[in-house]
Design a protein around this motif. Structure first.
Motif, PDB file in Angstrom:
ATOM      1  N   MET A   1      28.332  34.831  39.273  1.00  0.00           N
ATOM      2  CA  MET A   1      27.816  34.568  40.572  1.00  0.00           C
ATOM      3  C   MET A   1      27.642  35.734  41.474  1.00  0.00           C
ATOM      4  O   MET A   1      26.814  35.638  42.321  1.00  0.00           O
ATOM      5  N   GLY A   2      28.473  36.661  41.578  1.00  0.00           N
ATOM      6  CA  GLY A   2      28.452  37.874  42.323  1.00  0.00           C
ATOM      7  C   GLY A   2      26.782  38.533  42.232  1.00  0.00           C
ATOM      8  O   GLY A   2      26.230  38.753  43.285  1.00  0.00           O
ATOM      9  N   ALA A   3      26.276  38.485  40.911  1.00  0.00           N
ATOM     10  CA  ALA A   3      25.140  39.174  40.817  1.00  0.00           C
ATOM     11  C   ALA A   3      23.803  38.251  41.439  1.00  0.00           C
ATOM     12  O   ALA A   3      22.833  38.891  42.215  1.00  0.00           O
ATOM     13  N   ILE A  52      32.269  40.714  46.899  1.00  0.00           N
ATOM     14  CA  ILE A  52      33.418  40.018  46.765  1.00  0.00           C
ATOM     15  C   ILE A  52      33.434  39.304  45.492  1.00  0.00           C
ATOM     16  O   ILE A  52      34.497  39.190  44.447  1.00  0.00           O
ATOM     17  N   TYR A  53      32.473  38.571  45.273  1.00  0.00           N
ATOM     18  CA  TYR A  53      32.434  37.580  43.985  1.00  0.00           C
ATOM     19  C   TYR A  53      32.492  38.330  42.471  1.00  0.00           C
ATOM     20  O   TYR A  53      32.706  38.117  41.519  1.00  0.00           O
ATOM     21  N   SER A  54      31.794  39.561  42.963  1.00  0.00           N
ATOM     22  CA  SER A  54      31.758  40.419  41.680  1.00  0.00           C
ATOM     23  C   SER A  54      33.019  41.175  41.412  1.00  0.00           C
ATOM     24  O   SER A  54      33.392  41.342  40.455  1.00  0.00           O
ATOM     25  N   ALA A  60      34.848  33.238  41.914  1.00  0.00           N
ATOM     26  CA  ALA A  60      33.125  33.307  41.540  1.00  0.00           C
ATOM     27  C   ALA A  60      32.783  32.025  40.822  1.00  0.00           C
ATOM     28  O   ALA A  60      31.682  31.401  40.999  1.00  0.00           O
ATOM     29  N   GLU A  61      33.775  31.793  40.147  1.00  0.00           N
ATOM     30  CA  GLU A  61      33.435  30.661  39.044  1.00  0.00           C
ATOM     31  C   GLU A  61      34.106  29.252  39.502  1.00  0.00           C
ATOM     32  O   GLU A  61      34.038  28.474  38.596  1.00  0.00           O
ATOM     33  N   THR A  62      34.245  29.158  40.609  1.00  0.00           N
ATOM     34  CA  THR A  62      35.103  27.749  41.040  1.00  0.00           C
ATOM     35  C   THR A  62      33.912  26.766  41.572  1.00  0.00           C
ATOM     36  O   THR A  62      32.917  27.389  41.804  1.00  0.00           O
ATOM     37  N   ALA A  63      34.248  25.549  41.598  1.00  0.00           N
ATOM     38  CA  ALA A  63      33.408  24.624  42.253  1.00  0.00           C
ATOM     39  C   ALA A  63      32.997  24.859  43.618  1.00  0.00           C
ATOM     40  O   ALA A  63      31.996  24.826  44.103  1.00  0.00           O
ATOM     41  N   LEU A  64      34.098  25.423  44.303  1.00  0.00           N
ATOM     42  CA  LEU A  64      33.906  25.772  45.792  1.00  0.00           C
ATOM     43  C   LEU A  64      32.927  27.110  45.906  1.00  0.00           C
ATOM     44  O   LEU A  64      31.891  26.775  46.856  1.00  0.00           O
TER      45      LEU A  64
END
Length: 125
Positions: A1-3, A52-54, A60-64
């Motif tokens: 998700m970070g990328a 941050i997600y990287s 990064a992998e949550t439903a939120l």
């Protein structure tokens, strides 16, 4: 998700630069708030979320994170379009739809991000 976040942020970087050049060469400086928002919210904030997600892949992998991604990336173009419409002759309802709708979507997205960070970002043991 970070990328994904980082890639979208560089698109906003290019748009912000192009918009700044447009303002310079046309001497249409009333757009300065829109230009600043494209660069700060579009380029910097979006890129920082990506970093941050990287680093914190669990968050990064949550439903939120997924809900936040879509709200932010659908709302932000509407918000920017609405900010540009302020100086154009458009129907008031369209201006309000873009600014309010886009702004609320981005604000809810930021709330989801804050919740996600506090819930899933942990110090290494």
């Amino acid at each position: 998700m970070g990328a994904k976040w980082v890639k979208i942020s560089v698109i906003y970087f290019a748009i912000g630069l192009a918009f700044g050049l447009f303002m310079h060469y046309t001497i249409e400086l009333q757009w300065k708030a829109t230009h600043a928002h494209i660069n700060v919210v579009g380029w910097l904030s979006t890129g920082l979320i990506g970093v941050i997600y990287s680093i914190y892949k669990e968050a990064a992998e949550t439903a939120l994170a997924k809900a936040q991604f879509w709200l932010y990336n659908i709302g932000l173009p509407f918000l920017f379009a609405g900010m540009m419409m302020i100086y154009l002759d458009v129907p008031r309802w369209l201006l309000e739809f873009c600014v309010s709708g886009g702004g609320i979507a981005v604000a809810v997205s930021v709330v989801l991000f804050v919740i996600n960070v506090f819930k899933h970002v942990k110090s290494p043991s």
